[in-house]
Design an enzyme around this catalytic site. Structure first.
Site, mmCIF file in Angstrom:
data_model
loop_
_atom_site.group_PDB
_atom_site.id
_atom_site.type_symbol
_atom_site.label_atom_id
_atom_site.label_comp_id
_atom_site.label_asym_id
_atom_site.label_seq_id
_atom_site.Cartn_x
_atom_site.Cartn_y
_atom_site.Cartn_z
ATOM 1 C CG HIS A 94 -1.953 1.087 1.144
ATOM 2 N ND1 HIS A 94 -1.679 2.381 1.502
ATOM 3 C CD2 HIS A 94 -3.225 1.068 0.692
ATOM 4 C CE1 HIS A 94 -2.768 3.121 1.290
ATOM 5 N NE2 HIS A 94 -3.715 2.347 0.796
ATOM 6 C CD GLU A 165 -5.686 0.990 -2.917
ATOM 7 O OE1 GLU A 165 -6.825 0.732 -2.571
ATOM 8 O OE2 GLU A 165 -4.760 1.209 -2.123
HETATM 9 P P1 PGA Z 1 -9.738 5.827 0.783
HETATM 10 O O1 PGA Z 1 -8.545 4.797 0.924
HETATM 11 O O2 PGA Z 1 -10.927 5.070 0.266
HETATM 12 O O3 PGA Z 1 -9.947 6.337 2.192
HETATM 13 O O4 PGA Z 1 -9.319 6.904 -0.156
HETATM 14 C C1 PGA Z 1 -8.328 3.880 -0.104
HETATM 15 C C2 PGA Z 1 -7.126 3.033 0.159
HETATM 16 O O5 PGA Z 1 -6.137 3.509 0.710
HETATM 17 O O6 PGA Z 1 -7.168 1.853 -0.185
#
Ligand code: PGA
Length: 280
Positions: A94, A165
């Protein structure tokens, strides 16, 4: 292919909060039989997930893992410990871990190999840090995909989930990436993965056909899900974008009712557009 909808609650939910969360969430998603669901609480609340989610159809897992089996790694958690708590999913790479702990593609790849060795599903997070032209975005994202999956054995490729992401779309004050951008990146990731699967089929006879594949001579490709400011309003549009096989939700899913709205969107999408070829 069934949509995959999941959340990492990040550094939220004490064990007590997690109990309340699962108790509120479960009745809301009990009818969601058309999609696969998972929740990744912090390490300290995984035991609560095991207690409350067992037999619910909702999977659970962890937000990170150490790449080695055991030993002198103070503060870390091993894959065997996660298996011991019934985890099926482990998030890796992540952007917040890449940012806070300097995690590299090499480390991410080692973690993915360890997760697969322990028969769990790695969720490989990739995404460009800032908005940039499409070419440059693709170069960055596909570089992370290739880097993270470099050690994945051909026959394990289909066991991986890739989460696209874009970092600029994550977190408070951000907005979700435009669906056409999401579709372009997802198509490219799928095509990279299809290429890898074709190489597998061509080069490795034991990987042809069999369970979990798309047919003779073509290995299955992983699901590619989108994350970044997903909520109950944007879920339908994102799920309708080409190549989006599910959603990875942060803030919005901390509210069980919002998570349930997103799950309902995936149910609608699954009913509208059953995917018949090309992916799992
Ligand atoms: P968020 O986070 O939906 O709060 O933007 C997404 C993520 O980090 O997977």
């Amino acid at each position: 292919m069934r949509p995959l909808i999941g959340t990492s609650t990040k550094m939220n939910l004490t064990s007590r909060d997690a109990g309340c969360y699962f108790d509120a969430l479960l009745p809301l998603v009990a009818g969601a039989t058309g999609c696969d669901l998972f929740v990744l609480p912090p390490f300290t609340s995984i035991w609560v997930a095991r207690e409350r989610l067992a037999d619910s159809g909702v999977g659970w897992g962890a937000q990170d893992v150490h790449p080695e089996e055991s030993g002198a790694h103070t503060g870390d958690v091993s894959a065997a410990m996660l298996v011991d708590l019934g985890c099926s999913y482990v998030e890796v790479g992540h952007s917040e871990r890449r940012r806070d702990y300097g995690e590299t593609d090499e480390l991410v790849a080692a973690k993915i190999a360890q997760i697969l060795r322990h028969a769990m599903t790695p969720i490989l997070c990739v995404g460009e840090p800032t908005r940039r032209p499409l070419d440059a975005t693709l170069e960055f994202v596909l570089g992370e995909v290739a880097g993270g999956l470099v050690d994945v054995r051909p026959r394990d490729l289909a066991r991986v989930v890739v989460a696209y992401e874009p970092v600029w779309a994550i977190g408070l004050g951000s907005v979700t990436a435009p669906p056409d951008h999401v579709a372009a990146i997802h198509r490219a990731i799928h095509s990279w993965l299809d290429g890898a699967a074709r190489d597998v089929a061509a080069s490795s006879a034991p990987d042809r056909g069999g369970a979990g594949t798309n047919g003779p001579g073509k290995a299955a490709t992983p699901r590619v899900i989108y994350g970044g400011s997903v909520d109950g309003i944007t879920a339908d549009t994102l799920l309708a974008a080409d190549g989006v096989d599910g959603l990875f939700v942060g803030r919005a899913a901390l509210e069980p009712a919002q998570f349930a709205i997103i799950v309902a969107a995936s149910q609608r999408q699954a009913a509208r557009q059953p995917r018949v070829a090309g992916h799992l």
